[in-house]
Design a protein around this motif. Structure first.
Motif, PDB file in Angstrom:
ATOM      1  N   MET A 125       0.814  -1.203   0.000  1.00  0.00           N
ATOM      2  CA  MET A 125       0.000   0.000   0.000  1.00  0.00           C
ATOM      3  C   MET A 125       0.855   1.264   0.000  1.00  0.00           C
ATOM      4  O   MET A 125       0.529   2.249  -0.657  1.00  0.00           O
ATOM      5  CB  MET A 125      -0.922  -0.012   1.219  1.00  0.00           C
ATOM      6  CG  MET A 125      -1.800   1.236   1.334  1.00  0.00           C
ATOM      7  SD  MET A 125      -2.808   1.558  -0.157  1.00  0.00           S
ATOM      8  CE  MET A 125      -3.895   0.115  -0.111  1.00  0.00           C
ATOM      9  N   ILE A 126       1.963   1.251   0.736  1.00  0.00           N
ATOM     10  CA  ILE A 126       2.815   2.439   0.775  1.00  0.00           C
ATOM     11  C   ILE A 126       3.366   2.764  -0.611  1.00  0.00           C
ATOM     12  O   ILE A 126       3.564   3.935  -0.962  1.00  0.00           O
ATOM     13  CB  ILE A 126       3.972   2.254   1.786  1.00  0.00           C
ATOM     14  CG1 ILE A 126       4.749   3.559   1.934  1.00  0.00           C
ATOM     15  CG2 ILE A 126       4.896   1.134   1.351  1.00  0.00           C
ATOM     16  CD1 ILE A 126       5.831   3.501   2.984  1.00  0.00           C
ATOM     17  N   VAL A 129       0.662   4.723  -2.392  1.00  0.00           N
ATOM     18  CA  VAL A 129       0.623   6.106  -1.900  1.00  0.00           C
ATOM     19  C   VAL A 129       1.781   6.899  -2.494  1.00  0.00           C
ATOM     20  O   VAL A 129       1.620   8.051  -2.925  1.00  0.00           O
ATOM     21  CB  VAL A 129       0.682   6.136  -0.364  1.00  0.00           C
ATOM     22  CG1 VAL A 129       0.774   7.577   0.146  1.00  0.00           C
ATOM     23  CG2 VAL A 129      -0.549   5.451   0.230  1.00  0.00           C
ATOM     24  N   LYS A 130       2.949   6.277  -2.521  1.00  0.00           N
ATOM     25  CA  LYS A 130       4.130   6.927  -3.111  1.00  0.00           C
ATOM     26  C   LYS A 130       3.899   7.261  -4.564  1.00  0.00           C
ATOM     27  O   LYS A 130       4.235   8.361  -5.037  1.00  0.00           O
ATOM     28  CB  LYS A 130       5.342   6.010  -2.949  1.00  0.00           C
ATOM     29  CG  LYS A 130       6.642   6.554  -3.519  1.00  0.00           C
ATOM     30  CD  LYS A 130       6.885   6.174  -4.966  1.00  0.00           C
ATOM     31  CE  LYS A 130       6.984   4.676  -5.158  1.00  0.00           C
ATOM     32  NZ  LYS A 130       7.280   4.338  -6.589  1.00  0.00           N
ATOM     33  N   THR A 131       3.319   6.322  -5.303  1.00  0.00           N
ATOM     34  CA  THR A 131       3.069   6.535  -6.723  1.00  0.00           C
ATOM     35  C   THR A 131       2.109   7.696  -6.949  1.00  0.00           C
ATOM     36  O   THR A 131       2.317   8.530  -7.835  1.00  0.00           O
ATOM     37  CB  THR A 131       2.506   5.253  -7.356  1.00  0.00           C
ATOM     38  OG1 THR A 131       3.476   4.205  -7.245  1.00  0.00           O
ATOM     39  CG2 THR A 131       2.175   5.474  -8.827  1.00  0.00           C
ATOM     40  N   THR A 132       1.065   7.782  -6.124  1.00  0.00           N
ATOM     41  CA  THR A 132       0.105   8.875  -6.255  1.00  0.00           C
ATOM     42  C   THR A 132       0.772  10.219  -6.001  1.00  0.00           C
ATOM     43  O   THR A 132       0.612  11.168  -6.781  1.00  0.00           O
ATOM     44  CB  THR A 132      -1.070   8.679  -5.280  1.00  0.00           C
ATOM     45  OG1 THR A 132      -1.719   7.434  -5.556  1.00  0.00           O
ATOM     46  CG2 THR A 132      -2.076   9.808  -5.417  1.00  0.00           C
ATOM     47  N   LEU A 174       9.013   8.441   0.827  1.00  0.00           N
ATOM     48  CA  LEU A 174       8.208   7.220   0.783  1.00  0.00           C
ATOM     49  C   LEU A 174       8.882   6.157  -0.075  1.00  0.00           C
ATOM     50  O   LEU A 174       8.768   4.955   0.194  1.00  0.00           O
ATOM     51  CB  LEU A 174       6.810   7.528   0.232  1.00  0.00           C
ATOM     52  CG  LEU A 174       5.891   8.345   1.136  1.00  0.00           C
ATOM     53  CD1 LEU A 174       4.592   8.681   0.407  1.00  0.00           C
ATOM     54  CD2 LEU A 174       5.580   7.579   2.430  1.00  0.00           C
ATOM     55  N   THR A 175       9.598   6.604  -1.102  1.00  0.00           N
ATOM     56  CA  THR A 175      10.357   5.691  -1.956  1.00  0.00           C
ATOM     57  C   THR A 175      11.411   4.939  -1.149  1.00  0.00           C
ATOM     58  O   THR A 175      11.566   3.714  -1.279  1.00  0.00           O
ATOM     59  CB  THR A 175      11.022   6.483  -3.096  1.00  0.00           C
ATOM     60  OG1 THR A 175      10.035   6.840  -4.055  1.00  0.00           O
ATOM     61  CG2 THR A 175      12.092   5.675  -3.782  1.00  0.00           C
ATOM     62  N   TYR A 182      10.651  -3.541   1.088  1.00  0.00           N
ATOM     63  CA  TYR A 182      10.882  -4.618   0.126  1.00  0.00           C
ATOM     64  C   TYR A 182      12.126  -5.420   0.503  1.00  0.00           C
ATOM     65  O   TYR A 182      12.126  -6.654   0.472  1.00  0.00           O
ATOM     66  CB  TYR A 182      11.047  -4.045  -1.288  1.00  0.00           C
ATOM     67  CG  TYR A 182       9.790  -3.482  -1.894  1.00  0.00           C
ATOM     68  CD1 TYR A 182       8.557  -4.097  -1.706  1.00  0.00           C
ATOM     69  CD2 TYR A 182       9.835  -2.334  -2.674  1.00  0.00           C
ATOM     70  CE1 TYR A 182       7.408  -3.586  -2.269  1.00  0.00           C
ATOM     71  CE2 TYR A 182       8.682  -1.807  -3.243  1.00  0.00           C
ATOM     72  CZ  TYR A 182       7.475  -2.435  -3.035  1.00  0.00           C
ATOM     73  OH  TYR A 182       6.339  -1.921  -3.592  1.00  0.00           O
ATOM     74  N   LEU A 183      13.193  -4.704   0.853  1.00  0.00           N
ATOM     75  CA  LEU A 183      14.431  -5.378   1.223  1.00  0.00           C
ATOM     76  C   LEU A 183      14.245  -6.200   2.493  1.00  0.00           C
ATOM     77  O   LEU A 183      14.746  -7.339   2.583  1.00  0.00           O
ATOM     78  CB  LEU A 183      15.544  -4.351   1.420  1.00  0.00           C
ATOM     79  CG  LEU A 183      16.924  -4.914   1.781  1.00  0.00           C
ATOM     80  CD1 LEU A 183      17.424  -5.848   0.686  1.00  0.00           C
ATOM     81  CD2 LEU A 183      17.913  -3.774   2.009  1.00  0.00           C
TER      82      LEU A 183
END
Length: 210
Positions: A125-126, A129-132, A174-175, A182-183
């Motif tokens: 989900m984060i 949000v980052k993409t938006t 957020l990236t 992910y890591l």
């Protein structure tokens, strides 16, 4: 290979990249509107191809490969244009963070796919949000930093450039956060693979000396 409607939309998004570059540098006062409009249209096709694929079951392996490639290419080119139009250290830093993270996560996903655990690093989900935040930021900045027109347009009582600048910083942070997630999610599998590789090297060395 049959191209589905979502794949055609993805290909259209890739074709919009040279159009974005062209209109950004055209010597007219309206090019800031055009550049932002092209980028917003590309973002709409990104949402639309996913919706069509889910709604009508038009999934394909080629489309699954091409969609993230198109997204990353469009974002990277938009960032390069923005940094060229507004060459400040902070703008370059945020752009480097976003592009660097995309490269790192893409490599991580490829490695996890080789281990058969690609689902471990699926989009959270984060990430959405980052993409938006990122898409809104880039649209605002493309509108604001055209080489042929520096504009102080107002949106919701604030200069459009300031909105884009702050949202880009938020998207970059957020990236980093999502990249860390992910890591962290992939680390057990990566550590297990490293241990297995070390065991194989040890066994091979023992076999060679026996």
């Amino acid at each position: 290979m049959t191209l589905t409607v979502p794949t055609w939309l993805t290909l259209l998004r890739i074709l919009m990249i040279p159009v974005l570059v062209l209109v950004f540098y055209l010597p007219y006062r309206w090019t800031n509107f055009a550049a932002a409009g092209v980028f917003i249209l590309a973002a709409v096709t990104d949402w639309l191809d996913g919706w069509v694929a889910r709604r009508y079951g038009m999934h394909s392996a080629f489309g699954a490969f091409l969609d993230p490639v198109a997204d990353k290419l469009m974002v990277a080119v938009a960032l390069f244009l923005i940094v060229q139009g507004h060459p400040t250290p902070w703008m370059a830093f945020w752009a480097a963070v976003i592009v660097g993270r995309e490269i790192a996560v893409s490599a991580l996903r490829e490695w996890m796919a080789e281990l058969g655990q690609r689902a471990t690093v699926k989009v959270a989900m984060i990430g959405k949000v980052k993409t938006t935040a990122q898409m809104v930021a880039l649209s605002c900045l493309l509108y604001s930093v055209s080489p042929n027109r520096q504009t102080a347009g107002i949106w919701m009582g604030e200069p459009v450039f300031h909105i884009g600048d702050w949202l880009l910083a938020i998207a970059a942070l957020l990236t980093l956060w999502s990249g860390f997630q992910y890591l962290h999610a992939a680390w057990p599998a990566l550590a297990e693979d490293e241990q297995a590789s070390a065991a194989r090297r040890k066994a091979k060395k023992m076999h060679g000396t026996s």
